[in-house]
Design a protein around this motif. Structure first.
Motif, PDB file in Angstrom:
ATOM      1  N   UNK A   8      34.084  53.733  43.632  1.00 49.08           N
ATOM      2  CA  UNK A   8      34.194  52.175  43.527  1.00 49.08           C
ATOM      3  C   UNK A   8      33.894  51.434  44.773  1.00 49.08           C
ATOM      4  N   UNK A  13      37.867  47.080  44.832  1.00 51.93           N
ATOM      5  CA  UNK A  13      39.117  47.639  45.163  1.00 51.93           C
ATOM      6  C   UNK A  13      39.881  46.532  45.995  1.00 51.93           C
ATOM      7  N   UNK A  16      41.029  43.876  43.626  1.00 53.87           N
ATOM      8  CA  UNK A  16      42.048  44.281  42.656  1.00 53.87           C
ATOM      9  C   UNK A  16      43.446  44.033  43.134  1.00 53.87           C
ATOM     10  N   UNK A  17      43.787  44.143  44.477  1.00 53.94           N
ATOM     11  CA  UNK A  17      44.843  44.168  44.919  1.00 53.94           C
ATOM     12  C   UNK A  17      45.370  42.642  45.371  1.00 53.94           C
ATOM     13  N   UNK A  18      44.548  41.745  44.810  1.00 53.77           N
ATOM     14  CA  UNK A  18      45.059  40.267  45.015  1.00 53.77           C
ATOM     15  C   UNK A  18      46.212  40.040  44.005  1.00 53.77           C
ATOM     16  N   UNK A  19      46.945  39.121  44.601  1.00 55.43           N
ATOM     17  CA  UNK A  19      48.275  38.554  43.603  1.00 55.43           C
ATOM     18  C   UNK A  19      48.162  38.525  42.338  1.00 55.43           C
ATOM     19  N   UNK A  20      48.790  38.834  41.248  1.00 58.26           N
ATOM     20  CA  UNK A  20      48.715  39.039  40.106  1.00 58.26           C
ATOM     21  C   UNK A  20      48.946  37.255  39.375  1.00 58.26           C
ATOM     22  N   UNK A  21      48.041  36.682  38.937  1.00 53.57           N
ATOM     23  CA  UNK A  21      48.135  35.328  38.290  1.00 53.57           C
ATOM     24  C   UNK A  21      48.567  35.542  36.832  1.00 53.57           C
ATOM     25  N   UNK A 190      36.460  49.864  38.597  1.00 52.88           N
ATOM     26  CA  UNK A 190      37.719  50.568  38.192  1.00 52.88           C
ATOM     27  C   UNK A 190      37.570  50.994  36.664  1.00 52.88           C
ATOM     28  N   UNK A 240      45.140  42.433  31.440  1.00 51.16           N
ATOM     29  CA  UNK A 240      45.138  43.349  32.683  1.00 51.16           C
ATOM     30  C   UNK A 240      44.587  42.384  33.728  1.00 51.16           C
ATOM     31  N   UNK A 241      45.418  41.473  34.297  1.00 52.77           N
ATOM     32  CA  UNK A 241      44.818  40.183  35.097  1.00 52.77           C
ATOM     33  C   UNK A 241      43.980  41.094  36.450  1.00 52.77           C
ATOM     34  N   UNK A 242      44.539  42.040  37.105  1.00 54.13           N
ATOM     35  CA  UNK A 242      44.062  42.615  38.412  1.00 54.13           C
ATOM     36  C   UNK A 242      42.766  43.380  37.944  1.00 54.13           C
ATOM     37  N   UNK A 243      42.917  43.949  37.043  1.00 50.75           N
ATOM     38  CA  UNK A 243      41.592  44.902  36.446  1.00 50.75           C
ATOM     39  C   UNK A 243      40.381  43.793  36.244  1.00 50.75           C
TER      40      UNK A 243
END
Lengths: 359, 359
Positions: A8, A13, A16-21, A190, A240-243
């Motif tokens: 990946x 990556x 992906x690690x940003x805060x979940x909206x 991912x 799956x917001x972060x995905x």
């Protein structure tokens, strides 16, 4: 450098690690719209119903079949590897009848056999095939197969899990009706998300079904309310917001490189790998006319211990290559050149490692 | 502080950004085993078939229904909110017959009505209900409902999307046969994964079905080959590897705190919030005897503009609270106190913001 998930890209990556909206937050809705546009670019389509399904490629496959196949429908499935067989499973679980054209693993689907079957069975509703068979390294002739589907008034369902972003794919140009792909092959995203697209003709078939789609989660009539146009979105499931951040970033990277440039990078990298393998006396099993650049299937030389070689590559060289699947187990290795992992440094490393291990 | 996704713990976002392992990598298999054990702890179960499904809670719901319900099967569904209705949809799409016990939104499922229906229909196979209704803030009496299911020789399917990690839940103690949950409520994990667990009795029913499970992707007979015991795993689908890192971390955080401590934190936080709301003259709609601490449903005072208040909270206070769903739209707000977001600082902030906005 196995058959996927591919390495990946670190940008993905990080995304992906940003805060979940929230899945209905106006900012996230905007990201959904942009993702859809990027996906239309990657698929080469203007299909309005183009979006990532909130689950792996297997669910993308199922989304295509459960929406288009009703009990009693006839579906012609082209089988020349593992994933064709999985399509048959899907047809049968929809209450459909699967007819098949079987070809030897490692060879292309025979267009004449497909045409003969379509001609003999005018009530076939769908022609389904795998564009890039991950189990065998074979590219099927998607353009010609879709032409046959149109000629015999069938819908086409195309598995593009391993082809998207790696080789030419032209959803509108080839007239594909339903297509699904994966995130973790040539997009180097991912795993866990499956981009899909449906033509207007397919949408009309879905809207005019006699029976309800057997899956609530994958019913496109409902999903479209969430992924559809405009500011007003109906809650269907929690995305799956972060995905989705990851998928957006992966598609953005593809657009930055340019689709045709990405195809060319895979083709040139394949040539470099093939040349090196040949120097090592290793043989590719698939004819160069329909070989996948992103998945190189290598015959294991006589007397060489499959598992021992792969173990040594992994432990001494931190290098993973794939084993053969099904009938091919113990007979071949599968070397992936996918997306972010498709670069000269990896090819050099792979060839050097094989040179040492096979000495 | 809406009805979910809740704020994700930063530890979980960090876990998610780690490099993607292969879905058959020995290190990932080990993580799968540990995740399963942590999930058994969270569910209070020794069920061998306990694992996270590679898709959102809606797919977890579907996994329970498609595996346990065959065409013609009778299922009794308790409806007192949005998610009970979704269960009926699932039953019907499996070819099953849904009987229902309907209760007013905001009230508990009536145990007498359930027992009467079970008594009158001895061929009911499954009793299905929602433990914590996210649409209404009501806790149904899961223990008593499962007792009824056993008394009338039914399987139980329990929706624990919003309850897991927030209120008492005891899969083995209450004799639950099939349960699904979500990642993004009281576990404060990213959305997209759905933990499920099946009792040995349910597994035996699944293994002895007359028909194939209609979903290939959600067929537990196949999934168990990938998530099962031992080092040998059969490839089924490519797991969302990074989301599984997130789920592992979320469950580890829950175990570190202790399950009972997490329940108590939710209960005490609710008391603090309820006290503050009462001081503001705001009324909770659900009776305290069966009110969910993690989802507080507040009556919108007469003359107050629902959307304007929520907009001002979001824009001036960076605070999201949920709107009412369905019949409750415009009548209530839903204030979540879930997992990582369930802490005094958030409650103080929420009360201060409401005080200003409603002045």
């Amino acid at each position: 450098m196995g058959p996927g998930p591919s390495d990946v890209n670190p940008r993905i990556l990080n995304a992906m690690a940003r805060p979940t909206l929230g899945h209905l937050d106006p900012l996230f809705i905007e990201l959904m719209d942009q993702t859809k546009q990027l996906l239309q670019y990657a698929f080469k389509t203007e299909n309005a119903l183009t979006m990532p399904i909130s689950a792996p490629g297997s669910a993308g496959m199922e989304a295509c079949f459960v929406n288009l196949v009703e009990p009693g429908d006839k579906v012609l499935v082209c089988i020349n590897g593992v994933f064709g067989n999985r399509m048959v499973e899907n047809v049968e679980r929809c209450g459909g009848e699967a007819l098949t054209v079987n070809n030897i693993w490692g060879e292309q689907t025979d267009l004449n056999a497909v045409e003969d079957t379509l001609k003999a069975n005018p009530d076939i509703k769908v022609l389904a095939f795998v564009h890039a068979e991950t189990s065998t390294g074979v590219r099927n002739d998607a353009k010609a197969l879709c032409e046959l589907a149109r000629k015999y008034d069938c819908l086409s369902i195309v598995d593009a899990v391993t082809s998207l972003g790696g080789i030419e794919l032209d959803v509108d140009g080839w007239g594909i009706d339903a297509i699904y792909s994966g995130s973790q092959k040539c997009l180097s995203c991912v795993p866990g998300i499956s981009p899909v697209s449906f033509s207007d003709k397919a949408v009309s078939v879905i809207q005019n079904r006699k029976t309800k789609v057997q899956s609530w989660f994958l019913d496109m009539n409902l999903i479209v309310g969430y992924w559809g146009q405009g500011a007003k979105r109906a809650y269907h499931h929690t995305a799956p917001v972060n995905s989705m951040y990851a998928m957006y970033e992966a598609l953005l990277i593809l657009k930055e490189e340019g689709l045709e440039n990405a195809w060319q990078r895979h083709a040139l990298s394949h040539e470099k790998l093939a040349h090196g393998l040949s120097e090592l006396g290793l043989e590719l099993t698939v004819d160069s006319a329909y070989r996948l650049p992103q998945l190189n299937v290598v015959k294991i030389p006589d007397g060489v211990d499959d598992a021992a070689v792969r173990k040594q590559l992994l432990e001494d060289f931190n290098l993973e290559i794939g084993a053969g699947l099904g009938d091919h187990a113990g007979k071949v290795w599968r070397i992936g050149l996918m997306g972010y992992a498709c670069k000269p440094r990896n090819i050099d490393h792979c060839l050097a490692a094989l040179r040492t291990v096979l000495k």
